[in-house]
Design an enzyme around this catalytic site. Structure first.
Site, mmCIF file in Angstrom:
data_model
loop_
_atom_site.group_PDB
_atom_site.id
_atom_site.type_symbol
_atom_site.label_atom_id
_atom_site.label_comp_id
_atom_site.label_asym_id
_atom_site.label_seq_id
_atom_site.Cartn_x
_atom_site.Cartn_y
_atom_site.Cartn_z
ATOM 1 C CG ASP A 105 12.900 41.739 0.790
ATOM 2 O OD1 ASP A 105 12.840 42.760 1.464
ATOM 3 O OD2 ASP A 105 11.882 41.176 0.324
ATOM 4 C CD GLU A 152 16.595 30.471 -1.629
ATOM 5 O OE1 GLU A 152 16.019 31.188 -0.795
ATOM 6 O OE2 GLU A 152 17.570 30.876 -2.314
ATOM 7 C CG HIS A 163 11.907 39.334 5.313
ATOM 8 N ND1 HIS A 163 12.873 39.551 6.253
ATOM 9 C CD2 HIS A 163 12.140 38.094 4.824
ATOM 10 C CE1 HIS A 163 13.644 38.481 6.344
ATOM 11 N NE2 HIS A 163 13.228 37.586 5.499
HETATM 12 C C1 LIG Z 1 20.098 35.450 0.218
HETATM 13 C C2 LIG Z 1 18.958 34.882 1.008
HETATM 14 N N1 LIG Z 1 18.126 34.030 0.406
HETATM 15 C C3 LIG Z 1 17.072 33.532 1.080
HETATM 16 C C4 LIG Z 1 16.830 33.873 2.379
HETATM 17 C C5 LIG Z 1 15.631 33.323 3.133
HETATM 18 N N2 LIG Z 1 16.125 32.405 4.172
HETATM 19 C C6 LIG Z 1 16.280 32.790 5.453
HETATM 20 S S1 LIG Z 1 17.008 31.613 6.383
HETATM 21 C C7 LIG Z 1 17.082 30.534 5.099
HETATM 22 C C8 LIG Z 1 17.693 29.177 5.304
HETATM 23 C C9 LIG Z 1 19.091 29.257 5.793
HETATM 24 O O1 LIG Z 1 19.616 27.979 5.987
HETATM 25 P P1 LIG Z 1 21.072 27.825 6.583
HETATM 26 O O2 LIG Z 1 22.039 28.629 5.802
HETATM 27 O O3 LIG Z 1 21.352 26.368 6.699
HETATM 28 O O4 LIG Z 1 20.975 28.477 8.022
HETATM 29 P P2 LIG Z 1 20.040 28.026 9.228
HETATM 30 O O5 LIG Z 1 18.838 28.904 9.189
HETATM 31 O O6 LIG Z 1 19.710 26.580 9.037
HETATM 32 O O7 LIG Z 1 20.865 28.262 10.428
HETATM 33 C C10 LIG Z 1 16.540 31.113 3.954
HETATM 34 C C11 LIG Z 1 16.415 30.422 2.650
HETATM 35 C C12 LIG Z 1 17.718 34.789 2.960
HETATM 36 N N3 LIG Z 1 17.566 35.205 4.221
HETATM 37 N N4 LIG Z 1 18.769 35.266 2.260
#
Ligand SMILES: Cc1ncc(C[n+]2csc(CCOP(=O)(O)OP(=O)(O)O)c2C)c(N)n1
Ligand SMILES: Cc1ncc(C[n+]2csc(CCOP(=O)(O)OP(=O)(O)O)c2C)c(N)n1
Ligand SMILES: [Mg+2]
Ligand SMILES: [Mg+2]
Lengths: 352, 361, 352, 361
Positions: free
Chosen positions: A78, A27, A121
């Protein structure tokens, strides 16, 4: 001196150029960001994946099966807890197929507390990871080791997990990485992506050299006869500080072992030091119920019970559901320098 | 062994004068049908011998593919077989004996796994039957963990697409398992815009997950409908009909090989001995038997006669018995094998340069 | 006497009737099968779920949030490894919301080896489970305890995991469950579904009584001064056998503690016994790197190091990627009676 | 506070003579629009104050919902608010401040979490901002773990359906997160034949997952298309338009409340301060701002004048400043709080009858 995260980036670059790395992905790993900690900026094989950790490790396995050499990233350890089945399978593929397949993959992920990460985290992962038979697990505590361990992880034909201590990612070491320019600013200019628009940015990589830290090799970072301190990752520098302080204030000198490899761990080094000192302190920040440090203690009890002069000590994170954001939580959840210092003092001064 | 590349019948058009067998609007040459039939019968005989072993104590657990031969054999015959990304990769589930036999596995090798012998080439007596693994044929280890093969499939396909050529990734699984998120992961990872992948996603729909009827848990009319939002073409096929299955597989493979994009096939199949030996491995009576159906057609078309059918069955049973006898006479794994083949040799590992040897010493 | 799996079924029935259980669900949990081990046959709230372990635990959490009292099943603990993130969240919901929510859910799953389960039906889960802060984890070794622990799991307002030793599911105890008919055949006729068509079958439940085994309470199943043997689940009866044999052959008597609760464990009982004997043997069949038994050993070292007369012993499963189907694998992967017996003999006869 | 049940505007038909604001073919009464506008501005002001805190050191990490107010406020206003299965359950993501304010949360309570105070009613200073938790309003704890809320949603809906009445389960998440299997799980579990569930599945599509554009990872034209194979109706709505959003939510809720089946809404929204403070929390310039757009309409329709708009913004900022000042003066959690609220009291626990108190002693 490079930071730990710059060291990882340079190792990945070296891996791409000379060690056959085909895919660095996860990611936000590819452009424009190059990783939430910048570990993958400017790498030619780096690409962004869907937000799906199961897909990340599954795809890494597939790439490795088909002859690629992937380095996959979980953005934070995490967020790896929905993939333990796949991690287990990655660890058993060679065994279950009776040696037919290799699975040369690297999984890297930031681990531990110390970045004000709150519940999600701040997790540590090494105790979980150590239970994954078939994997090798490493955790550097300084940039040079990060570089050397990453190179070993890449060339090892088995699944290797590289745990990067979140709290140390921006910390600099005191040794140059082979090929690293001596000047920090120069390095930054060469390999750190600029703030803002990066569309035309390209890194200029230093002429890096091969440097392996062998898997299963600890580093004896301080030497002394009074006690054996075993740690790694975030708590390692704290242990060094404690040992240095104790030496200065009380003239007590200790072995401090930076384990570097969680599995296989360097039993020879542990055993030699414990035989010498008869006093043991194990420190890590993972939660304390069924903690990898307890395994190490068990090995010490198994093989050195009668060499122990006093009760061995162990300092671990508390068994709590999470680490709270307010720092009063974290400070009271994972070992801090004062705990380590006082425990070490107690350990070294207890009458045998 | 005839594999993909032998043109006749691949596109449904038979050579002039060569006898064919027809199913609906599709047909296959008679020789191909005989080959398929014989493999189906051999697969069944091998599985039935293994079921017997599970009951006699010559083996323990049995699970396998009786009822799926009408699809799994045509699948195996069309695989581009070989090692490495130029060839097809197979991420299979545990009901693919027909596929393996069609690819050239001997019954002996199948039964060695059932008999948990050291000679079992798939797992050295470690894994359940039907849990195949053949690196020389790009068959990655079958795991009991439902659906995770769909998560790995995009990985092999990435390398294949990059490698060039027409190698594809084939993944098979059951219907109930599509409820795991991994099925969705496979669709998502195979359709990333600009990075579409040659993955042939196959669902063997027998209408059951152990004791649970699909209709009680799944609202989708067809499982392959889930591919539509991702632009994945697909088709539902009668997996009890080897001719229809052959062509569906052929279309799917051709699409993946040429377009380098995913395709879905949902094969409606039977589960002729229930879920596994845990549920008794009893012959069910109320589901169609693809071999019987195919034989009726072959007989009606005059491609075979009763005597030949009987002979083929008898030969297959004899082959299975012989394989079992041979396997059971072979050595078992030993205590020394427990840790073997955990690690591949590594030049950078100070503790395990060759293989795992117990806790670090 | 009821088998362990019958005891679980009766407890669930009692739970439905008197303790507010609203949903018993999982793969093949409802009719017609009633669970691959028959644990949920004939229960009025039992239903079949999709084949999706994440959905199972997620749904259980939702049901608990909304005021239901679910008992969810993972068909085998071997298939729970894609849900650890959700298990962690279940364990931290009360904590993260600072006490607003309770999450009264029970998760039951068969654990351990001994059913010729090969790679994916031989895993142990207690070491993983013990790391899930916020959960309580129990593991009965006999039918009566299974009944009493299940009832406690149901009434406890926190997430409780009930690990059922696969190898002991069909084993009978030597004590009647309160309300259980004395005759096995009668019980079978009353509550076991018939082979074949079950569409019109209804169980006739015995008039069961409330019986709680408190969480965190071990059972001292053998008493003696020579050593403390700590175990649970599948290896518990082996430890009892070993202790009995040693008593008979050598007149050496040991405390044998059936832990029953993995977390919270009965530290008082452990501590009292270790203080008395100074000799410790810990046995379980989970893999040995970062094993819950090592945590117990660590506690003993922490608090009883100077009470130990000889080196404490620990017998665990080997650190291997899986347990092979051929029994030569299993026999050499997890502790067997001869190992336990010889280790216990060694432990009790070593000169202090 | 007006909530669902006040009829005017719910169905898009305004009372005769009452002033309305129109968007496309839909409209809302002017009073409702004023209420929505004020809540949107307050939500924005609170978030902007929190962003400031993240930069000044009065707090650390910030994440939140600027750019989603046009949808999140109408959502919060229509929630059937209360405790237990008769009321709506909310499984929210971390950009729902507008929803919470619309439901009646004070800014102070939102900012207490940002300031990590012991008084933070959502987590006692434990969790990140925007990670709300309110049992009295059926808001289960927001977790940082993307998408798992979709796996829990069917559970609350099962109890609601069984309970009777018209309580529904509402689940929100981002677009990138739909790549996790949990999104598929929610669709499957909500459509089990005969056991369909009243789950309103909302996806807030801002086109980003941190730095990764959705168009590089997702082949689906619309995410809600994935519901079609399961028979889940749905609609895409301009989340920057509070009037369109209001009615889409109303349709979705009505469907779920009455049909007791799932419904999907995909709201196209902006992400006005980037992902979070980790990416700098800088105001982006190239995405529409729902508040500006709404104000243009309100002004053009003569429902508000510039002065009133300014006053509302000023009041909201003042409220936020005051809340921050108050929160920052409140006590922090202490070392004693670390283990608190791990376990609920239990009459059958011999070790932890009240709460967790460290390792068993
Ligand atoms: C299971 C998981 N993987 C990775 C993350 C790290 N992370 C936090 S927000 C995010 C992006 C989320 O994108 P989206 O679902 O489109 O929501 P937005 O933040 O754009 O509202 C990521 C990869 C996480 N919080 N949880
Ligand atoms: C992840 C996982 N969960 C549960 C099981 C137990 N299990 C084995 S087979 C099976 C049913 C599979 O049904 P389906 O996917 O339709 O395949 P089929 O057996 O019908 O071919 C289950 C639940 C498993 N093997 N893996
Ligand atoms: Mg099926
Ligand atoms: Mg997004």
């Amino acid at each position: 001196m490079a930071t730990l995260v710059q060291a990882v980036r340079m190792a990945l670059h070296y891996g791409e150029e000379y060690l056959g790395v085909t895919d660095i992905f996860g990611e936000d790993v590819g452009p424009p960001l190059g990783g939430v900690f910048t570990a993958t900026q400017g790498l030619k094989t780096a690409w962004n994946s869907p937000l799906d950790e199961r897909g990340i490790i599954g795809t890494a396995m597939g790439i490795a099966y088909a002859g690629g050499r992937p380095v996959a990233e979980f953005q934070f350890c995490d967020y790896s807890f929905n993939t333990i089945d796949l991690l287990k399978v990655a660890g058993n593929q060679r065994w279950s197929g009776a040696g037919q397949w290799e699975l040369p993959l690297v999984l890297m992920t930031p681990s531990g507390s110390g970045i004000r990460g709150s519940l999600y985290h701040s997790h540590s992962f090494e105790s979980w990871a150590s239970r994954l038979a078939g994997w090798k697990i490493v955790m550097p505590s300084n940039p040079l080791d990060a570089y050397g361990l990453m190179l070993s992880a890449i060339v090892d034909p088995n699944p290797v997990m590289v745990l990067l201590p979140k709290a140390l990612l921006r910390v600099r070491g005191d040794k140059l990485i082979p090929g690293e320019p001596a000047d920090e600013a120069t390095l930054k200019q060469m390999i750190d992506a600029p703030v803002g628009d990066r569309t035309n940015w390209k890194p200029r990589w230093p002429d890096l050299k091969e440097y392996f830290v062998p898997l299963g090799k600890a580093a004896l970072v301080r030497e002394g006869d009074s006690a054996t301190v075993i740690s790694y990752g975030r708590t390692l520098p704290l242990c060094v500080q404690a040992a240095d302080q104790l030496k200065q204030s009380e003239g007590i000198e200790c072995d401090v072992l930076d384990l570097r490899s969680i599995f296989p761990y360097d039993w020879k080094a542990i055993s030699a030091s414990v035989s010498k000192t008869g006093r043991v302190l194990i420190v890590n920040e993972d939660t304390e119920v069924t903690n990898f440090g307890e395994h190490l203690l068990r090995r010490i009890i198994d093989q050195h019970f009668y060499d122990l002069k006093v009760r061995p000590r162990i300092l671990l994170g508390k068994h709590v559901p999470g680490i709270g954001l307010n720092q009063n939580y974290e400070r009271n959840s994972v070992p801090q320098l004062p705990h380590i210092l006082s425990t070490l003092r107690e350990l070294t001064t207890e009458r045998a | 062994m005839p594999i993909r590349g032998q043109a006749s019948g691949n596109d449904g058009v038979a050579l002039l004068d060569a006898p064919v067998l027809t199913s609906g609007s599709e047909s296959l040459p008679a020789d191909r049908c005989r080959q398929i039939h014989r493999l189906m019968v051999r697969a069944r005989a091998m599985e039935e011998r293994m079921i017997k072993m599970s009951k006699s104590g010559e083996g323990y657990f049995w699970i396998g593919g009786p009822g799926e031969e009408g699809f799994s054999v045509p699948l195996g015959l069309q695989v581009k077989k070989g090692q490495g990304p130029a060839y097809d990769f197979l991420h299979l589930h545990y009901r693919n004996s027909g596929t393996l036999l069609a690819m050239g596995m001997t019954m002996l090798d199948g039964i060695r796994q059932m008999a948990m012998r050291r000679t079992d080439p798939h797992s050295m007596g470690r894994n359940f039957p039907g849990h195949y693994c053949r690196r020389e044929w790009n068959i990655v280890p079958v795991t009991s963990v439902i659906e995770i093969q769909y998560t790995m499939a995009p990985g092999t396909a990435i390398v294949q697409k990059r490698h060039g050529g027409d190698g594809i990734t084939i993944v098979t699984g059951g219907d109930a398992g599509t409820a795991e998120g991994d099925f969705a992961s496979c669709m998502i990872w195979s359709t990333r815009p600009g990075n579409e992948l040659p993955v042939l996603m196959i669902v063997m729909n027998n209408g059951w997950g152990i004791s649970t009827p699909a209709c009680t848990q799944h609202a989708e009319k067809h499982i392959i409908d889930r591919g539509k939002p991702f632009g994945i073409p697909g088709e539902v096929v009668d997996g009890n009909d080897p001719i229809a299955s052959w062509h569906a597989i052929h279309r799917g493979m051709t699409y993946c090989r040429q377009q380098r994009r995913p395709y879905m096939i949902e094969a409606m199949v039977s589960r002729l001995y229930g879920h596994s030996s845990s549920s008794g491995a009893l012959r069910v009576k109320d589901e169609p038997d693809c071999i019987e159906l195919f034989e009726q057609k072959l007989l009606a078309a005059g491609i075979m006669d009763e005597a030949e059918v009987h002979r083929i069955h008898a030969e297959a049973r004899a082959e299975a018995d012989e394989a079992a006898e041979q396997a059971l006479g072979e050595p078992e794994p030993t205590a020394e094998d427990v840790e073997r083949f955990t690690y591949a040799p590594s030049r950078v590992d100070a503790v395990y340069p060759e293989d795992y040897t117990g806790l670090p010493q």
